[in-house]
Enzyme design. Sequence first.
Site, PDB file in Angstrom:
ATOM      1  N   CYS A  12      51.839 -20.691  50.185  1.00 50.51           N
ATOM      2  CA  CYS A  12      51.962 -19.652  51.566  1.00 50.51           C
ATOM      3  C   CYS A  12      53.727 -19.716  51.222  1.00 50.51           C
ATOM      4  CB  CYS A  12      51.287 -19.780  52.615  1.00 50.51           C
ATOM      5  SG  CYS A  12      49.864 -19.180  52.892  1.00 50.51           S
ATOM      6  N   GLY A  38      52.897 -16.071  48.222  1.00 49.08           N
ATOM      7  CA  GLY A  38      51.581 -15.080  48.483  1.00 49.08           C
ATOM      8  C   GLY A  38      52.211 -13.511  48.713  1.00 49.08           C
ATOM      9  N   ASN A 112      52.025 -23.121  56.157  1.00 45.77           N
ATOM     10  CA  ASN A 112      51.687 -23.743  54.501  1.00 45.77           C
ATOM     11  C   ASN A 112      50.938 -24.575  54.623  1.00 45.77           C
ATOM     12  OD1 ASN A 112      51.836 -24.014  51.789  1.00 45.77           O
ATOM     13  ND2 ASN A 112      53.856 -24.098  51.923  1.00 45.77           N
ATOM     14  N   GLY A 113      49.696 -24.301  53.700  1.00 45.20           N
ATOM     15  CA  GLY A 113      49.179 -25.402  53.618  1.00 45.20           C
ATOM     16  C   GLY A 113      47.488 -25.738  53.626  1.00 45.20           C
ATOM     17  N   TYR A 252      55.040 -25.071  38.720  1.00 52.11           N
ATOM     18  CA  TYR A 252      54.641 -23.828  38.529  1.00 52.11           C
ATOM     19  C   TYR A 252      55.067 -22.754  39.856  1.00 52.11           C
ATOM     20  CZ  TYR A 252      51.534 -19.441  39.581  1.00 52.11           C
ATOM     21  OH  TYR A 252      51.380 -18.350  39.919  1.00 52.11           O
TER      22      TYR A 252
END
Length: 470
Positions: A12, A38, A112-113, A252
């Site tokens: 995210c 996202g 985020n996570g 990535y």
Amino acid sequence: MPGEIRGLNEECGVFGVFGHPEAAQLTYYGLHALQHRGQEGAGVVTTDGENVHAVKGHGLVNEVFSENQLVELVGHASVGHVRYATAGDGGYENIQPLLFRTQKESMALAHNGNLVNAQGLKNQLEAQGSILQTTSDTEVIAHLIQRAGNVYKEEAIAQALSMVKGAYSLAILTETCMYVAMDPRGLRPLSIGKLGDAYIVSSETCAFDVIGATHVREVKPGELIKIDEDGMKSRRFTSKIQRTLCSMEYVYFSRPDSDLDGKNVHASRKTMGRKLAEESFVEADVVTGVPDSSISAAIGYAEEASLPYELGLIKNRYVGRTFIQPSQELREQGVKMKLSAVRGIVEGKRVVMVDDSIVRGTTSRRIVQMLKDAGATEVHVRIASPPIKNPCYYGIDTSTSGELLAATRTLEEMKEEIGADSLHFLSTDGLESSIHEGEQSLEHGSCQACFTGNYPTEIFPSTIPPYEKE
């Protein structure tokens, strides 16, 4: 647009502003810069010091927000989020920031996570009378903060964070201030910037460049920051810190123009390509990369191997990503629609095809065949990361172990599966040295759990899906 890693959904993106009259507009542009993290939903919450305003919805940033909505998002502070569904399904109620209102104040959370002990905490909270409105693990943090009682907000947040385990880069907005926090392992990136007197928070530094902000520093593992009209104050909510930033951020996830731990992502990927050439040189005529995240590594491979780098594959930028298609058949068709081999470059040539990873192998197989159909005499596949053999529990929506090609096949079997003339992966040592190239002393490592199975935190049984326990 990833290379082969279409089986891994990005995590995210978190973005926040404090102290700027056009906070919502800045957040809109910041979320655009983080769109690659996202594409399922987006949201923004703002405050003018007294009231909070929220807009969120399914889709891309420019699909969720209209010009009229941005005008209505008044205030000097904001927090925004782009997401994929990792923990929690894709329902509207799970789109962040999650907004909670009490009689005293409001609180918006962007995360985020993934919390590896979320299910156990949910069970405890419900047993104590809490009513959870979402299936997102982020909501757990809000309930824990509220249950801290009469302690002041900063201490309540610190107490809540001491109870959660896993990966979190977190931004919390109230009517009067913003809090920013990172888990003790620093598994997910988060940085602080400045735009004039305003503070900016972003999952990636590339978003600072988009709005003209200056990168100040990264949020530190185990750090809790309070930002208000008096400025920025920092404290540690734990002394047990050891950063293990997700290595897939370098491979990535992050944009090549972002910096992680003071290192440019593009430069790190080029180093991965050079290491890959050192470890697995092959006689060939041309090197090409799978657009977009593999281009940097392909350039590094070509330079080290003294081979020409060419655009042997071209991407159609107006086709949606393959991994969000609902069936394997449509996913495979999507690969043919979005990538084309350049016959004039690869025909009659021995081609080294560099990609960032292999998950299921479906896309690699089709790209290899595409190159051979365009006249390539040989296709040698080189992967700029180690084989992915294990699922991730920290916010990357990986396939199950059974679907991961490297988890169930040998190197030779994988080569045959994708139809390549040869196949090699970057070693874990090669990846680690690429990430930390030039460092005199290694103060911290990176999380390579998806490659090695060595998870940097305890993985609670409730975190593991039933099909992984069988």
